[in-house]
Design a protein around this motif. Structure first.
Motif, PDB file in Angstrom:
ATOM      1  N   ASP A  35       0.851  -1.191   0.000  1.00  0.00           N
ATOM      2  CA  ASP A  35       0.000   0.000   0.000  1.00  0.00           C
ATOM      3  C   ASP A  35       0.889   1.244   0.000  1.00  0.00           C
ATOM      4  O   ASP A  35       1.892   1.313   0.698  1.00  0.00           O
ATOM      5  CB  ASP A  35      -0.921  -0.006   1.229  1.00  0.00           C
ATOM      6  CG  ASP A  35      -2.074   0.974   1.084  1.00  0.00           C
ATOM      7  OD1 ASP A  35      -3.223   0.522   0.972  1.00  0.00           O
ATOM      8  OD2 ASP A  35      -1.819   2.203   1.075  1.00  0.00           O
ATOM      9  N   ASN A  97     -12.893  -3.339   2.149  1.00  0.00           N
ATOM     10  CA  ASN A  97     -13.908  -2.293   2.223  1.00  0.00           C
ATOM     11  C   ASN A  97     -14.745  -2.318   0.950  1.00  0.00           C
ATOM     12  O   ASN A  97     -14.207  -2.482  -0.146  1.00  0.00           O
ATOM     13  CB  ASN A  97     -13.240  -0.929   2.379  1.00  0.00           C
ATOM     14  CG  ASN A  97     -12.425  -0.824   3.651  1.00  0.00           C
ATOM     15  OD1 ASN A  97     -12.884  -1.247   4.708  1.00  0.00           O
ATOM     16  ND2 ASN A  97     -11.221  -0.288   3.564  1.00  0.00           N
ATOM     17  N   GLU A 105     -12.312   3.334  -1.261  1.00  0.00           N
ATOM     18  CA  GLU A 105     -11.706   4.434  -2.024  1.00  0.00           C
ATOM     19  C   GLU A 105     -11.472   4.023  -3.473  1.00  0.00           C
ATOM     20  O   GLU A 105     -11.747   4.799  -4.391  1.00  0.00           O
ATOM     21  CB  GLU A 105     -10.382   4.792  -1.339  1.00  0.00           C
ATOM     22  CG  GLU A 105      -9.620   5.955  -1.911  1.00  0.00           C
ATOM     23  CD  GLU A 105      -8.259   6.102  -1.229  1.00  0.00           C
ATOM     24  OE1 GLU A 105      -7.286   6.379  -1.940  1.00  0.00           O
ATOM     25  OE2 GLU A 105      -8.170   5.917   0.001  1.00  0.00           O
ATOM     26  N   VAL A 106     -10.963   2.829  -3.671  1.00  0.00           N
ATOM     27  CA  VAL A 106     -10.630   2.364  -5.022  1.00  0.00           C
ATOM     28  C   VAL A 106     -11.628   1.268  -5.427  1.00  0.00           C
ATOM     29  O   VAL A 106     -11.715   0.233  -4.760  1.00  0.00           O
ATOM     30  CB  VAL A 106      -9.192   1.817  -5.091  1.00  0.00           C
ATOM     31  CG1 VAL A 106      -8.865   1.346  -6.507  1.00  0.00           C
ATOM     32  CG2 VAL A 106      -8.186   2.875  -4.634  1.00  0.00           C
ATOM     33  N   HIS A 110      -9.983  -5.247  -3.444  1.00  0.00           N
ATOM     34  CA  HIS A 110      -8.669  -5.441  -2.828  1.00  0.00           C
ATOM     35  C   HIS A 110      -8.881  -5.895  -1.401  1.00  0.00           C
ATOM     36  O   HIS A 110      -9.787  -5.415  -0.711  1.00  0.00           O
ATOM     37  CB  HIS A 110      -7.815  -4.172  -2.870  1.00  0.00           C
ATOM     38  CG  HIS A 110      -8.514  -2.933  -2.428  1.00  0.00           C
ATOM     39  ND1 HIS A 110      -9.460  -2.303  -3.204  1.00  0.00           N
ATOM     40  CD2 HIS A 110      -8.428  -2.212  -1.276  1.00  0.00           C
ATOM     41  CE1 HIS A 110      -9.913  -1.230  -2.563  1.00  0.00           C
ATOM     42  NE2 HIS A 110      -9.314  -1.161  -1.390  1.00  0.00           N
ATOM     43  N   HIS A 112      -6.915  -5.839   2.086  1.00  0.00           N
ATOM     44  CA  HIS A 112      -5.776  -5.291   2.820  1.00  0.00           C
ATOM     45  C   HIS A 112      -5.260  -6.383   3.760  1.00  0.00           C
ATOM     46  O   HIS A 112      -6.053  -6.962   4.516  1.00  0.00           O
ATOM     47  CB  HIS A 112      -6.188  -4.120   3.707  1.00  0.00           C
ATOM     48  CG  HIS A 112      -6.767  -2.938   3.003  1.00  0.00           C
ATOM     49  ND1 HIS A 112      -6.081  -1.755   2.842  1.00  0.00           N
ATOM     50  CD2 HIS A 112      -7.986  -2.724   2.447  1.00  0.00           C
ATOM     51  CE1 HIS A 112      -6.855  -0.867   2.223  1.00  0.00           C
ATOM     52  NE2 HIS A 112      -8.020  -1.431   1.973  1.00  0.00           N
TER      53      HIS A 112
END
Ligand code: AMP
Length: 127
Positions: A35, A97, A105-106, A110, A112
């Motif tokens: 990240d 998320n 956000e993206v 993904h 994390h």
């Protein structure tokens, strides 16, 4: 309503090689990289190469081969980071998320992988 995938999101651009990433590992269907704004000593993002927006999108529409590859890539990242509790590591947290309430956000799936310190409770406040 169908999932709308934005082909210009930043992870799509990383996958196309248009912008660089600090790669940890790459498999046939997945990519893992560090990240850019780490929130722990270990902070790696694992993404599928396919155009999936969220975890549920991937879970419902990806092929078995993509799913097996992605789960294995997550395991390999944990091993690479040395955080596996069953192998003497101190543990980690896997977070994905999704959407507005998840504060994503993206808009490319993904997961994390965070570790390297005690991460505290999962959420700052209840309710
Ligand atoms: P999320 O809020 O779950 O969508 O998280 C998106 C994550 O992507 C954040 O932790 C960002 O720091 C990270 N990020 C954004 N752009 C990049 C990039 N170019 N390379 C690596 N990580 C990034």
């Amino acid at each position: 309503m169908a999932y709308a995938y934005d082909t210009n999101n930043i992870f799509a651009r990383i996958l196309r090689g248009e912008i660089p990433c600090n790669k940890l590992l790459e498999t046939e269907h997945s990519l893992a990289f560090h990240d850019i704004r780490p929130q722990a000593p270990h902070h790696v993002l694992v993404i599928p190469k396919g155009p999936y927006v969220t975890f549920d999108h991937f879970a419902l529409e990806a092929s078995d081969a993509e799913k097996a590859d992605f789960i294995t890539a997550i395991g390999r990242v944990c091993k690479e980071l040395g955080v596996q509790p069953g192998e003497g590591g101190a543990g980690y947290r896997a977070i994905s998320n999704a959407g507005n309430d998840g504060v994503q956000e993206v808009p490319h799936l993904h997961v994390h992988i965070l570790g390297g310190r005690v991460l505290g409770r999962m959420l700052e406040r209840a309710g």
